[in-house]
Design a protein around this motif. Sequence first.
Motif, PDB file in Angstrom:
ATOM      1  N   ALA A  14      -3.742  -1.029   7.926  1.00 51.24           N
ATOM      2  CA  ALA A  14      -3.993  -0.638   9.317  1.00 51.24           C
ATOM      3  C   ALA A  14      -3.492   0.784   9.576  1.00 51.24           C
ATOM      4  O   ALA A  14      -4.159   1.576  10.257  1.00 51.24           O
ATOM      5  N   LEU A  15      -2.321   1.124   9.023  1.00 51.31           N
ATOM      6  CA  LEU A  15      -1.787   2.478   9.172  1.00 51.31           C
ATOM      7  C   LEU A  15      -2.695   3.497   8.483  1.00 51.31           C
ATOM      8  O   LEU A  15      -2.945   4.588   9.016  1.00 51.31           O
ATOM      9  N   ALA A  16      -3.206   3.134   7.320  1.00 49.49           N
ATOM     10  CA  ALA A  16      -4.113   4.033   6.581  1.00 49.49           C
ATOM     11  C   ALA A  16      -5.398   4.281   7.368  1.00 49.49           C
ATOM     12  O   ALA A  16      -5.940   5.397   7.366  1.00 49.49           O
ATOM     13  N   GLN A  17      -5.871   3.252   8.069  1.00 55.32           N
ATOM     14  CA  GLN A  17      -7.115   3.390   8.830  1.00 55.32           C
ATOM     15  C   GLN A  17      -6.941   4.293  10.051  1.00 55.32           C
ATOM     16  O   GLN A  17      -7.849   5.073  10.379  1.00 55.32           O
ATOM     17  N   ILE A  18      -5.796   4.201  10.719  1.00 54.77           N
ATOM     18  CA  ILE A  18      -5.617   5.108  11.864  1.00 54.77           C
ATOM     19  C   ILE A  18      -5.394   6.538  11.372  1.00 54.77           C
ATOM     20  O   ILE A  18      -5.805   7.495  12.030  1.00 54.77           O
ATOM     21  N   GLN A  19      -4.789   6.686  10.191  1.00 54.78           N
ATOM     22  CA  GLN A  19      -4.665   8.023   9.604  1.00 54.78           C
ATOM     23  C   GLN A  19      -6.038   8.572   9.221  1.00 54.78           C
ATOM     24  O   GLN A  19      -6.309   9.759   9.376  1.00 54.78           O
ATOM     25  N   LYS A  20      -6.889   7.679   8.727  1.00 52.39           N
ATOM     26  CA  LYS A  20      -8.245   8.084   8.331  1.00 52.39           C
ATOM     27  C   LYS A  20      -9.035   8.567   9.543  1.00 52.39           C
ATOM     28  O   LYS A  20      -9.794   9.526   9.466  1.00 52.39           O
ATOM     29  N   LYS A  21      -8.829   7.895  10.693  1.00 55.88           N
ATOM     30  CA  LYS A  21      -9.545   8.286  11.911  1.00 55.88           C
ATOM     31  C   LYS A  21      -9.017   9.596  12.475  1.00 55.88           C
ATOM     32  O   LYS A  21      -9.800  10.451  12.910  1.00 55.88           O
ATOM     33  N   HIS A  22      -7.685   9.753  12.505  1.00 54.38           N
ATOM     34  CA  HIS A  22      -7.060  10.887  13.197  1.00 54.38           C
ATOM     35  C   HIS A  22      -6.467  11.882  12.189  1.00 54.38           C
ATOM     36  O   HIS A  22      -5.419  11.610  11.597  1.00 54.38           O
ATOM     37  N   PRO A  23      -7.091  13.036  11.998  1.00 48.21           N
ATOM     38  CA  PRO A  23      -6.603  14.007  10.999  1.00 48.21           C
ATOM     39  C   PRO A  23      -5.149  14.420  11.214  1.00 48.21           C
ATOM     40  O   PRO A  23      -4.394  14.581  10.248  1.00 48.21           O
ATOM     41  N   TRP A  24      -4.730  14.584  12.499  1.00 52.32           N
ATOM     42  CA  TRP A  24      -3.372  15.090  12.730  1.00 52.32           C
ATOM     43  C   TRP A  24      -2.298  14.051  12.418  1.00 52.32           C
ATOM     44  O   TRP A  24      -1.124  14.399  12.279  1.00 52.32           O
ATOM     45  N   LEU A  25      -2.678  12.780  12.254  1.00 52.86           N
ATOM     46  CA  LEU A  25      -1.710  11.778  11.782  1.00 52.86           C
ATOM     47  C   LEU A  25      -1.469  11.922  10.275  1.00 52.86           C
ATOM     48  O   LEU A  25      -0.554  11.315   9.724  1.00 52.86           O
ATOM     49  N   ARG A  26      -2.304  12.718   9.627  1.00 53.83           N
ATOM     50  CA  ARG A  26      -2.101  13.021   8.194  1.00 53.83           C
ATOM     51  C   ARG A  26      -1.457  14.388   8.001  1.00 53.83           C
ATOM     52  O   ARG A  26      -1.079  14.744   6.885  1.00 53.83           O
ATOM     53  N   ALA A  27      -1.360  15.150   9.079  1.00 56.85           N
ATOM     54  CA  ALA A  27      -0.976  16.556   8.967  1.00 56.85           C
ATOM     55  C   ALA A  27       0.495  16.753   8.626  1.00 56.85           C
ATOM     56  O   ALA A  27       1.369  15.982   9.041  1.00 56.85           O
ATOM     57  N   LEU A  28       0.743  17.806   7.860  1.00 54.86           N
ATOM     58  CA  LEU A  28       2.084  18.344   7.643  1.00 54.86           C
ATOM     59  C   LEU A  28       2.165  19.640   8.448  1.00 54.86           C
ATOM     60  O   LEU A  28       1.165  20.075   9.027  1.00 54.86           O
TER      61      LEU A  28
ATOM     62  N   CYS B  12       1.840  14.332  19.727  1.00 56.64           N
ATOM     63  CA  CYS B  12       1.036  13.763  20.804  1.00 56.64           C
ATOM     64  C   CYS B  12       1.914  13.234  21.929  1.00 56.64           C
ATOM     65  O   CYS B  12       3.136  13.167  21.807  1.00 56.64           O
ATOM     66  N   ASP B  13       1.253  12.820  23.027  1.00 55.01           N
ATOM     67  CA  ASP B  13       1.947  12.245  24.173  1.00 55.01           C
ATOM     68  C   ASP B  13       1.815  10.725  24.155  1.00 55.01           C
ATOM     69  O   ASP B  13       1.223  10.143  23.241  1.00 55.01           O
ATOM     70  N   GLY B  14       2.352  10.074  25.199  1.00 55.44           N
ATOM     71  CA  GLY B  14       2.314   8.614  25.262  1.00 55.44           C
ATOM     72  C   GLY B  14       0.906   8.058  25.352  1.00 55.44           C
ATOM     73  O   GLY B  14       0.614   6.992  24.809  1.00 55.44           O
ATOM     74  N   GLY B  15       0.023   8.777  26.045  1.00 63.45           N
ATOM     75  CA  GLY B  15      -1.365   8.330  26.160  1.00 63.45           C
ATOM     76  C   GLY B  15      -2.061   8.259  24.814  1.00 63.45           C
ATOM     77  O   GLY B  15      -2.742   7.270  24.499  1.00 63.45           O
ATOM     78  N   SER B  16      -1.894   9.306  24.003  1.00 58.52           N
ATOM     79  CA  SER B  16      -2.476   9.318  22.656  1.00 58.52           C
ATOM     80  C   SER B  16      -1.898   8.202  21.799  1.00 58.52           C
ATOM     81  O   SER B  16      -2.604   7.540  21.045  1.00 58.52           O
ATOM     82  N   ALA B  17      -0.580   8.000  21.932  1.00 59.51           N
ATOM     83  CA  ALA B  17       0.095   6.978  21.131  1.00 59.51           C
ATOM     84  C   ALA B  17      -0.414   5.582  21.462  1.00 59.51           C
ATOM     85  O   ALA B  17      -0.574   4.736  20.574  1.00 59.51           O
ATOM     86  N   MET B  18      -0.680   5.314  22.746  1.00 56.53           N
ATOM     87  CA  MET B  18      -1.236   4.020  23.133  1.00 56.53           C
ATOM     88  C   MET B  18      -2.620   3.818  22.516  1.00 56.53           C
ATOM     89  O   MET B  18      -3.007   2.695  22.176  1.00 56.53           O
ATOM     90  N   ALA B  19      -3.365   4.922  22.356  1.00 57.70           N
ATOM     91  CA  ALA B  19      -4.698   4.830  21.748  1.00 57.70           C
ATOM     92  C   ALA B  19      -4.604   4.417  20.281  1.00 57.70           C
ATOM     93  O   ALA B  19      -5.317   3.511  19.837  1.00 57.70           O
ATOM     94  N   PHE B  20      -3.697   5.058  19.513  1.00 59.29           N
ATOM     95  CA  PHE B  20      -3.637   4.657  18.096  1.00 59.29           C
ATOM     96  C   PHE B  20      -2.910   3.331  17.908  1.00 59.29           C
ATOM     97  O   PHE B  20      -3.151   2.631  16.913  1.00 59.29           O
ATOM     98  N   LEU B  21      -2.047   2.939  18.867  1.00 58.09           N
ATOM     99  CA  LEU B  21      -1.461   1.594  18.810  1.00 58.09           C
ATOM    100  C   LEU B  21      -2.559   0.544  18.966  1.00 58.09           C
ATOM    101  O   LEU B  21      -2.596  -0.444  18.223  1.00 58.09           O
ATOM    102  N   LYS B  22      -3.457   0.755  19.914  1.00 62.10           N
ATOM    103  CA  LYS B  22      -4.574  -0.177  20.127  1.00 62.10           C
ATOM    104  C   LYS B  22      -5.426  -0.293  18.868  1.00 62.10           C
ATOM    105  O   LYS B  22      -5.813  -1.395  18.458  1.00 62.10           O
ATOM    106  N   GLU B  23      -5.694   0.835  18.229  1.00 62.59           N
ATOM    107  CA  GLU B  23      -6.511   0.839  16.999  1.00 62.59           C
ATOM    108  C   GLU B  23      -5.774   0.144  15.857  1.00 62.59           C
ATOM    109  O   GLU B  23      -6.386  -0.597  15.079  1.00 62.59           O
ATOM    110  N   PHE B  24      -4.476   0.375  15.757  1.00 64.27           N
ATOM    111  CA  PHE B  24      -3.668  -0.276  14.727  1.00 64.27           C
ATOM    112  C   PHE B  24      -3.769  -1.792  14.850  1.00 64.27           C
ATOM    113  O   PHE B  24      -3.958  -2.501  13.856  1.00 64.27           O
ATOM    114  N   LEU B  25      -3.649  -2.307  16.076  1.00 64.39           N
ATOM    115  CA  LEU B  25      -3.697  -3.755  16.303  1.00 64.39           C
ATOM    116  C   LEU B  25      -5.077  -4.322  15.973  1.00 64.39           C
ATOM    117  O   LEU B  25      -5.192  -5.420  15.420  1.00 64.39           O
TER     118      LEU B  25
END
Length: 423
Positions: free
Chosen positions: A40-54, A129-142
């Motif tokens: 699930a973590l890999a899939q949200i990283q796959k969707k959102h490039p900045w979750l993979r960013a250094l 990111c902010d709390g709004g963005s975080a709620m979005a990837f939390l929803k996708e993770f679930l």
Amino acid sequence: MKRRLLFGERMLLGDGTEPFNAVISFRLRGTFALKDIQHALAQIQKKHPWLRALISHDEKNIPWFNVPDNPVSIPVRIIARQSEDQWQEESRREWNTTFNYEKLPLIRFVWIKGENVSDMLFAFHHCLCDGGSAMAFLKEFLVVLDNPAADIGIENPILGIQDVVPAKILNSRRQKLKAKFIGRLAATAIKCIPVGKKAVERQNDYLIHWKLDETVSKELIAYCKSQKVTVNTFLSAAVLQAFKKVRGEKSFNKVSCPVDIRRFASQIKEDHIFAFGLMIVVSSDEKLSFEDNLRTMQKSVEQKTSKLNPYITMMVMESGHDALKNFTKLLKNRKSSNDCMFSNLGRIQIPHQYKEFSVDTIFSPSVIGPLGNTTTMVTSTYRGEMDFSFMGSEGYLPYTDALAVRDEVIQIIHSQLKQIAVL
């Protein structure tokens, strides 16, 4: 894929030595396998490039988000679940753990593992990111945790100011001159504002958590509708009154309230990973009753909000990168001038029941950082219950005072509801 950090993101990042971390904690009922969590973590990283960013720095020492060809997975830390409040202890630990952002992503995951109940935490750097963005990837993770084959799409990421500010504004000679003039004026003013030689010593950080049950939450929402004010305005008024009663002459009668930029800039979608925010300051009139204050404050909030201009604000800030050092010093070293920051995320639009598990609760996000007064209250509503996270540091607001503020806020809520019940 890469992009330069915007002014606000650079401010939140700092020099990387002091964490500015946010945490979203949630409780699930069910049994889980590590491989499914990692998928699930890999899939949200796959969707959102900045979750993979250094983050890397160029020759001018300017930081860039940089997505590597071979991305690093979101780190997972697993501990045995021993108590109901363990998530609070782990949240505090995550606040104070820096991100090694040159080698690892700006996000990590904690699994407080129980037999049938698990508490889980997403910790991320606030510059991401902010709390709004975080709620979005939390929803996708679930969604993916429940169904590994689920398609959550691919984000079309924001690659710079040009993806937020419409071209006709960004390329307007008049608007560019206006932004540059305001930016220079602000930079000059910042240099002239006297600040202390060193920052306030934060001392111990703390987290205070509480909920209003479904009945009280429902009554509060109904009360606000009857008074024609938002829940946000009511709670801001309650917070201001609580600080005045507890702190007396030490209170400032000022609460800073973040305003979601997505309300004004349609280019920023709900699932965009983005950290830029707008802000208004709310105060009360001590000569007025609580009810009269509500209406006065609501009018003030609406006037201030209507004047917010995210496009010019962003252009002004982007013209001021050379003032970043002075601005950061001002935030860190200047004496506090407000009681706290208050943020209401509203109703969390995430399902409660899934096929493989249920979401018992989602705790309001917590965040703490080095840029001045750390006192922050965040509220959100999930499954009909209003949830509060109250963060602070002993050096700014003693823990005993924070507990008293919490008690006073709760008392004000019940007092107002009791009055309406009598009427």
